[in-house]
Every structure is written in structure tokens, then in C-alpha cells.
Design a protein around this motif. Sequence first.
Motif, PDB file in Angstrom:
ATOM      1  N   ILE A 193       0.882  -1.410   0.093  1.00 14.54           N
ATOM      2  CA  ILE A 193      -0.163  -0.208  -0.091  1.00 14.54           C
ATOM      3  C   ILE A 193       0.739   1.176   0.062  1.00 14.54           C
ATOM      4  CG2 ILE A 193      -1.608   1.237   1.463  1.00 14.54           C
ATOM      5  CD1 ILE A 193      -2.794  -0.862  -0.158  1.00 14.54           C
ATOM      6  N   ASP A 194       1.919   1.411   0.755  1.00 12.16           N
ATOM      7  CA  ASP A 194       3.072   2.332   0.656  1.00 12.16           C
ATOM      8  C   ASP A 194       4.438   1.712   0.585  1.00 12.16           C
ATOM      9  OD1 ASP A 194       2.770   5.609   2.239  1.00 12.16           O
ATOM     10  OD2 ASP A 194       4.160   4.806   0.674  1.00 12.16           O
ATOM     11  N   PRO A 195       4.715   1.451  -0.553  1.00  8.12           N
ATOM     12  CA  PRO A 195       6.183   0.575  -0.484  1.00  8.12           C
ATOM     13  C   PRO A 195       7.306   1.700  -0.303  1.00  8.12           C
ATOM     14  CG  PRO A 195       5.269   0.689  -2.502  1.00  8.12           C
ATOM     15  CD  PRO A 195       4.129   1.186  -1.659  1.00  8.12           C
ATOM     16  N   GLU A 196       7.103   2.861  -0.670  1.00 11.69           N
ATOM     17  CA  GLU A 196       8.018   4.103  -0.479  1.00 11.69           C
ATOM     18  C   GLU A 196       8.293   4.118   0.900  1.00 11.69           C
ATOM     19  OE1 GLU A 196       7.058   4.112  -4.738  1.00 11.69           O
ATOM     20  OE2 GLU A 196       5.907   4.293  -2.929  1.00 11.69           O
ATOM     21  N   ALA A 197       7.006   4.113   1.677  1.00 13.08           N
ATOM     22  CA  ALA A 197       7.221   4.445   3.322  1.00 13.08           C
ATOM     23  C   ALA A 197       7.976   3.252   3.805  1.00 13.08           C
ATOM     24  CB  ALA A 197       5.751   4.608   3.661  1.00 13.08           C
ATOM     25  N   ALA A 198       7.794   2.117   3.448  1.00 17.15           N
ATOM     26  CA  ALA A 198       8.208   0.927   4.341  1.00 17.15           C
ATOM     27  C   ALA A 198       9.850   1.021   3.888  1.00 17.15           C
ATOM     28  CB  ALA A 198       7.824  -0.234   3.453  1.00 17.15           C
TER      29      ALA A 198
END
Length: 307
Positions: free
Chosen positions: A169-174
Motif C-alpha cells: 500500500i505504501d512501498p516507499e514508506a516501508a
Amino acid sequence: MRKLWIDTDTASDDAVALLMALREPSVQVLGISVVMGNVSLEQAVKNALISVERAGTYAPPVYAGASKPLYRSTDFAVVCHGVDGLSDRGYPDAKLQAKGQNAMEAMLRCARENPGEVELVTLGPLTNVAAAAFMDPEGFKLFKSITIMGGALRMPGNWSPVAEFNIIIDPEAAEAVFHAGVPVILAPFEICTGDSLFAQEDRDRLAAASPTGAFAVDCNLVLIEYGKRLGLNGLCLADPAAMAVVLWPQIVQEKQETYLCVETAGKYTTGMVIYDYIDHLHRPKNGTVIQRIDGKAFKERTIRCLS
Ligand code: RIB
Ligand code: CA
């Protein structure tokens, strides 16, 4: 007394994890930050407040955070948890109120006021946590650790062939959180499968244990049906398994220190957690992957905790 901060996209399995943390006497939950994911931010806040009230112990402050991923649009996991995230059972809204919209500031304030003591536990997409790390990188490093429910390393993904929901859902955040300088403990989806699945008799025992246990089963009725469609012979409680690793680390049977990163630009692999334990990339280890837990102990302790 151990100190926790919980970040959650509160749907039905998150709700059980919140009940566990709030009823476990050896930890104190200093705050809860809410993020979109399973459901909208607004609904997730409502569900978090209902869960805090249903725990029947104390009420840490609840803060609203990000309503969308850092760069991407999102869909909600209605198929897994129902429209309202709690199996559409029509639970009344909590009497409790959220503290406000400033989840990242609140999370960082907690870390600065308790340097090196607060264990961050994340149960949803990592948008709030990444934003906090961007806002105050040095303050963020004052968290003792981050335990993340995320990834599917030794099994297919549950939201793409290779990716688990919280990460994709938010790979950049991970990817940002994995590289924010705080030790990561990754609790991947597979640890809530196999002998960690809540079979009918486990669910019957939990429901009979107390009104809190009955709520834990009742709010997961949609997830139970969804699991059947995936061919799982029981209720897979991913967030409670991650929370159990935090609350009762003795249930961990196998873990591995490794370098972790996230694919953010793959045509088919975006959201995949790269688990480089063979050291192909020659990067310093930034995390520990929980590979196996004692599923029977997880279920017994959870039932006892909610009794
Ligand atoms: O993939 C399972 C995870 O995604 C759990 O945290 C569930 O609540 C959803 O957020
Ligand atoms: Ca979740």
C-alpha cells in the motif's frame, strides 16, 4: 514496565492486537497513531476507539495520521474485513474521542520524552512512521525498536504475487522506515499461518473466554470467510501474531538478522520485501526477520490475555 507506541490501520485483526496490548500487564501503551489502509483513516480512527473501549483497561491517547500513502493512491481491504473494517456488525461508536490529527508529532514527542525506551509496533502501512522519520530524523532514532507486521517472505503475497498488504500500500514508506536507523523486527505474514491459525475450537474457546474474547471473534467474521476462500483452515490473525512477538518474545522459535529493503519500481514486484540474508548486496544488516513462532503458545497466550 515496557513502553509501546502502536501505529494501526484498525480493522478486525488490528483490533485484537490492540486488545492484547492493552490487557497485557507487563507493557504500557503510551499512544496509538492511526493510518489509512484496511479502511479509510476516519473509519480506522473510529475502530481504534472502539477497540480501546472494548479492551476495558485504560485509554491511551489516539491520534489520526495519514489519510493516503506518500505518493500513491490506495484501495481498501473491504473484502478482508467488511466495509467498516469490523465485519459490519454495527458496533456503536465509542464514547472516547481522538486527541487530534497530529499523529506524527505525537509519536515523535513520545520518543523524545522517553529516549531509547519506546518500542514502536506497526500494524498497517508505514506512511505515518515514514513521515515521522522524515520530519525529525534524530528524534525518530530515539525509538528503541520498530516491530513491523509486514512482508511475505517464504510464501506468496496476500495482495500481489510477491507483496503483503501493509508494504504494498505504501512501498516507499516501508523502504524509508527500513533505512531510518532504528532496529527493525519484521513479523511477516507467514507467522500467522500453519499452527498459528485459529481453528473453530480455538475461536470457540476465545469467544467463551470473556466479552472481550467474544468481540475479538465476532469482529473477525468476514476475515474468517475470506480465509476459507484462500483455502486456509482457520482464522489468520497477522497483527495479533506480530503483537504476540512483542508481548511474549519467548514464543519466537526461529529468527534471522539480515539486510531488508523494499522493491518500489518493479513491474510485477513492487512492494516485495527483499530479505538478503545471503548478503548478495553487501549492505549492513538493518533488521531481524521472525521466521517461526510457537503457534500453540501464541493462541494459548492470546486466549489467556483476553480472558
Ligand atoms: O497483510 C495483513 C495486514 O494487512 C494486517 O495488518 C491487516 O490488518 C492489514 O493491515
Ligand atoms: Ca493492520
